[in-house]
Write a protein that holds these residues in place. Structure first.
Motif, PDB file in Angstrom:
ATOM      1  N   CYS A 184       0.875  -1.166   0.000  1.00 35.86           N
ATOM      2  CA  CYS A 184       0.000   0.000   0.000  1.00 35.86           C
ATOM      3  C   CYS A 184       0.916   1.221   0.000  1.00 35.86           C
ATOM      4  O   CYS A 184       1.612   1.470   0.978  1.00 35.86           O
ATOM      5  N   VAL A 185       0.971   1.951  -1.092  1.00 39.45           N
ATOM      6  CA  VAL A 185       1.865   3.113  -1.173  1.00 39.45           C
ATOM      7  C   VAL A 185       1.003   4.369  -1.170  1.00 39.45           C
ATOM      8  O   VAL A 185       0.641   4.894  -2.222  1.00 39.45           O
ATOM      9  N   HIS A 186       0.655   4.804   0.043  1.00 44.29           N
ATOM     10  CA  HIS A 186      -0.310   5.890   0.133  1.00 44.29           C
ATOM     11  C   HIS A 186       0.308   7.239  -0.222  1.00 44.29           C
ATOM     12  O   HIS A 186      -0.356   8.096  -0.792  1.00 44.29           O
ATOM     13  N   ASP A 187       1.587   7.437   0.113  1.00 36.57           N
ATOM     14  CA  ASP A 187       2.217   8.750  -0.082  1.00 36.57           C
ATOM     15  C   ASP A 187       3.658   8.536  -0.503  1.00 36.57           C
ATOM     16  O   ASP A 187       4.205   7.436  -0.365  1.00 36.57           O
ATOM     17  N   PHE A 188       4.288   9.570  -1.014  1.00 37.50           N
ATOM     18  CA  PHE A 188       5.707   9.541  -1.350  1.00 37.50           C
ATOM     19  C   PHE A 188       6.261  10.932  -1.076  1.00 37.50           C
ATOM     20  O   PHE A 188       5.551  11.802  -0.550  1.00 37.50           O
ATOM     21  N   ALA A 189       7.519  11.155  -1.393  1.00 38.48           N
ATOM     22  CA  ALA A 189       8.109  12.470  -1.166  1.00 38.48           C
ATOM     23  C   ALA A 189       9.082  12.749  -2.302  1.00 38.48           C
ATOM     24  O   ALA A 189       9.529  11.828  -2.998  1.00 38.48           O
ATOM     25  N   VAL A 190       9.397  14.020  -2.481  1.00 42.09           N
ATOM     26  CA  VAL A 190      10.256  14.406  -3.600  1.00 42.09           C
ATOM     27  C   VAL A 190      11.410  15.268  -3.100  1.00 42.09           C
ATOM     28  O   VAL A 190      11.304  15.932  -2.072  1.00 42.09           O
ATOM     29  N   THR A 191      12.508  15.234  -3.831  1.00 44.68           N
ATOM     30  CA  THR A 191      13.588  16.206  -3.626  1.00 44.68           C
ATOM     31  C   THR A 191      13.996  16.716  -5.006  1.00 44.68           C
ATOM     32  O   THR A 191      13.420  16.299  -6.014  1.00 44.68           O
ATOM     33  N   ASP A 192      15.024  17.574  -5.034  1.00 42.51           N
ATOM     34  CA  ASP A 192      15.455  18.113  -6.331  1.00 42.51           C
ATOM     35  C   ASP A 192      16.013  17.032  -7.246  1.00 42.51           C
ATOM     36  O   ASP A 192      15.871  17.103  -8.454  1.00 42.51           O
ATOM     37  N   GLU A 193      16.644  15.986  -6.657  1.00 40.98           N
ATOM     38  CA  GLU A 193      17.278  14.956  -7.492  1.00 40.98           C
ATOM     39  C   GLU A 193      16.635  13.584  -7.371  1.00 40.98           C
ATOM     40  O   GLU A 193      16.707  12.789  -8.306  1.00 40.98           O
ATOM     41  N   TRP A 194      16.044  13.306  -6.199  1.00 48.11           N
ATOM     42  CA  TRP A 194      15.542  11.960  -5.927  1.00 48.11           C
ATOM     43  C   TRP A 194      14.070  11.983  -5.550  1.00 48.11           C
ATOM     44  O   TRP A 194      13.640  12.846  -4.791  1.00 48.11           O
ATOM     45  N   ILE A 195      13.345  10.987  -6.018  1.00 49.73           N
ATOM     46  CA  ILE A 195      11.956  10.772  -5.615  1.00 49.73           C
ATOM     47  C   ILE A 195      11.981   9.615  -4.614  1.00 49.73           C
ATOM     48  O   ILE A 195      12.622   8.584  -4.865  1.00 49.73           O
ATOM     49  N   VAL A 196      11.314   9.802  -3.481  1.00 47.73           N
ATOM     50  CA  VAL A 196      11.408   8.861  -2.366  1.00 47.73           C
ATOM     51  C   VAL A 196      10.132   8.017  -2.295  1.00 47.73           C
ATOM     52  O   VAL A 196       9.041   8.558  -2.065  1.00 47.73           O
TER      53      VAL A 196
END
Ligand code: V55
Ligand code: FE
Length: 485
Positions: free
Chosen positions: A219-231
């Motif tokens: 279940c991947v409800h949320d994620f996060a982003v940065t300038d170079e990497w997507i988490v």
């Protein structure tokens, strides 16, 4: 026809009792203070309500049909409107005048006529990008919504660009670049391990698409982003299709499986993905992620256990509830051990974390959240200064609760943290809501305006702010200013 009667499930009692009605209220009463000048635009919120009783006893709060809300701020007045999202399932049930969809996400428990229907309830959030407004649920495509009337325009694959079967309800809208960062999980259908990262440009054109496999059907409800990497965090709430086909839970909690995190290059391809892992844990919501040299920090409301006790273990055990704590997970790309380091950020339990959205993926100072520190069941709005560790709190009063807040910058180029917090308040004892405007620089001073609703905004999960200027132009005019207040 079947009689309409909801079950004894606590979900349907008190504040949670189904509203099942749409509202149109022009010019809400402002019972305290005044709506600040310059606050012009619309707060869109999305939540779930119950169209018909399911006839089951296993309903859960994340299910239910999408009820889309808007608070329009215009010339010092605020108007409110709520409308059902007319998903395919809403329409089918309206025609049948009864529930046709069974257990959460489990199509094998649907009425026969709904066995092959799209499952999406569009109940989780609102997204505005490239001039279009959408209602989202993570198990289906977006539904486009008219931003003025809230009429449902229809299910959308964004001009044929979403080849996945699903689309996240936690997209990241970068209000500086106007890019939309998103993903779809279980992207080739129920129980599949496929996940795809999508990057759309400011005009809504697909700019990157990276398909890869999760370690399990999470279940991947949320994620996060940065300038170079997507988490992408993967917690062991896992779909087992054998169980689903027998009518069981869509997700099961697997405490013997690890937490995994994938870092996907924001502008690269699957060959650049890096993996990290640690012991079982879970989370619904990320506050932010930032890159610091070779390190990526992920700040999230972490449960050291199962965040959804209604999803049992494969042995059918109900796990004890655990509180969420704001935690920083650090992933070091320079190290080869693939370990996840953890550091607590706040001693008080909290959920529904937000930031000034201009600072998503960028070094930031302030986080906003719902804090739980009162034994009487009330909740408060918090502002955490990540530099000093100081937590400021505004409480709505005994017994009352706050929903997720929305930060609105005072000006497009305001310093980080200089703006307002819009907070839907549940006046539980009165069975109605308020919308409160706090000055984000001083939430402890109390509201600058309290806007009274004669009705209950019974449950909303998430939403977004669209300024009048953004609604007219289709673009966010925001700028990053160096430093914070
Ligand atoms: C979550 C919420 C959902 C859902 C799955 O908070 C996970 C986590 C609001 O719906 O369908
Ligand atoms: Fe969520």
């Amino acid at each position: 026809m079947e009689p309409i009667r909801f079950s004894d499930n606590a979900l349907f009692k008190g504040w949670g009792s189904p509203m099942r009605s749409e509202s149109t209220i022009d010019g809400l009463e402002v019972i305290q203070g005044a709506v600040p000048e310059g606050l012009e635009g619309t707060l869109y919120r999305n939540g779930a309500d119950w169209q018909y009783p399911s006839g089951r006893d296993d309903d859960i709060f994340i299910d239910g049909e999408g009820m889309f809300h808007m608070f329009r701020f215009e010339d010092g007045q605020v108007s409110y409107r709520s409308r059902w999202v007319h998903t395919e399932r809403y329409e089918m049930q309206a025609r049948a005048r009864r529930a046709l969809f069974g257990r959460y996400r489990n199509r094998y428990t649907n009425a026969p006529e709904a066995a092959n229907a799209n499952m999406g309830s569009a109940n989780t959030t609102a997204m505005f990008h490239a001039g279009h407004l959408y209602a989202l649920k993570e198990d289906d495509h977006p539904y486009e919504i008219d931003p003025d009337t809230l009429a449902t325009i229809g299910r959308s694959d964004m001009n044929g660009q979403i080849s996945a079967r699903t689309f996240t309800a936690h997209p990241k809208l970068d209000p500086i670049t106007n890019e939309l960062l998103a993903f779809a999980y279980q992207a080739r259908g129920d129980g599949t391990k496929d996940i795809v990262y999508y990057l759309f440009d400011k005009d809504g054109k697909l700019a990157n698409e990276v398909w890869f496999e999760m370690p399990y059907a999470a279940c991947v409800h949320d994620f996060a982003v940065t300038d170079e990497w997507i988490v992408f965090p993967f917690f062991p709430l896992i779909t087992d299709m054998d169980v689903v086909k027998k009518g069981g839970n869509y997700f099961q909690w697997n405490p013997d499986q690890d937490t995994h995190i994938a870092l996907v290059p924001r502008n690269g391809d699957a060959s650049g993905i890096r993996w990290f892992k640690g012991p079982a844990s879970s989370a619904g919501h990320m506050m932010n992620a930032v890159r610091e040299g070779s390190k990526v920090h992920l700040d999230l409301c972490l449960y050291e256990g199962n965040c959804f006790p209604f999803f049992t273990t494969p042995q059918g055990e109900v796990t004890p509830p655990v509180p969420p704590f704001l935690t920083r997970m650090t992933l070091d790309l320079a190290s080869n051990d693939g370990a996840i380091a953890k550091e607590p950020l706040l001693k008080v339990s909290c959920e529904m974390p937000r930031t000034d959205d201009r600072y998503q993926g960028r070094p930031y100072r302030y986080g906003y959240m719902i804090v739980y520190r009162s034994p009487d069941g009330s909740s408060s709005t918090g502002r955490l200064d990540m530099e000093t560790g100081k937590l400021d709190v505004w409480s709505p009063g005994p017994g009352d609760t706050v929903q997720e807040c929305q930060f609105v910058p005072r000006r497009p180029d305001a310093l980080e943290g200089d703006g307002w917090l819009l907070v839907p308040v549940s006046r539980v004892s009165e069975g109605r809501s308020d919308l409160v405007v706090l000055d984000a620089l001083d939430i402890e001073a109390g509201p600058v305006a309290t806007v009274k609703l004669p009705v209950r905004v019974r449950s909303t999960f998430h939403g977004t702010w669209v300024s009048a200027e953004t609604l007219a132009s289709g673009q966010y005019p925001y700028e990053l200013s160096s430093g914070s207040v």
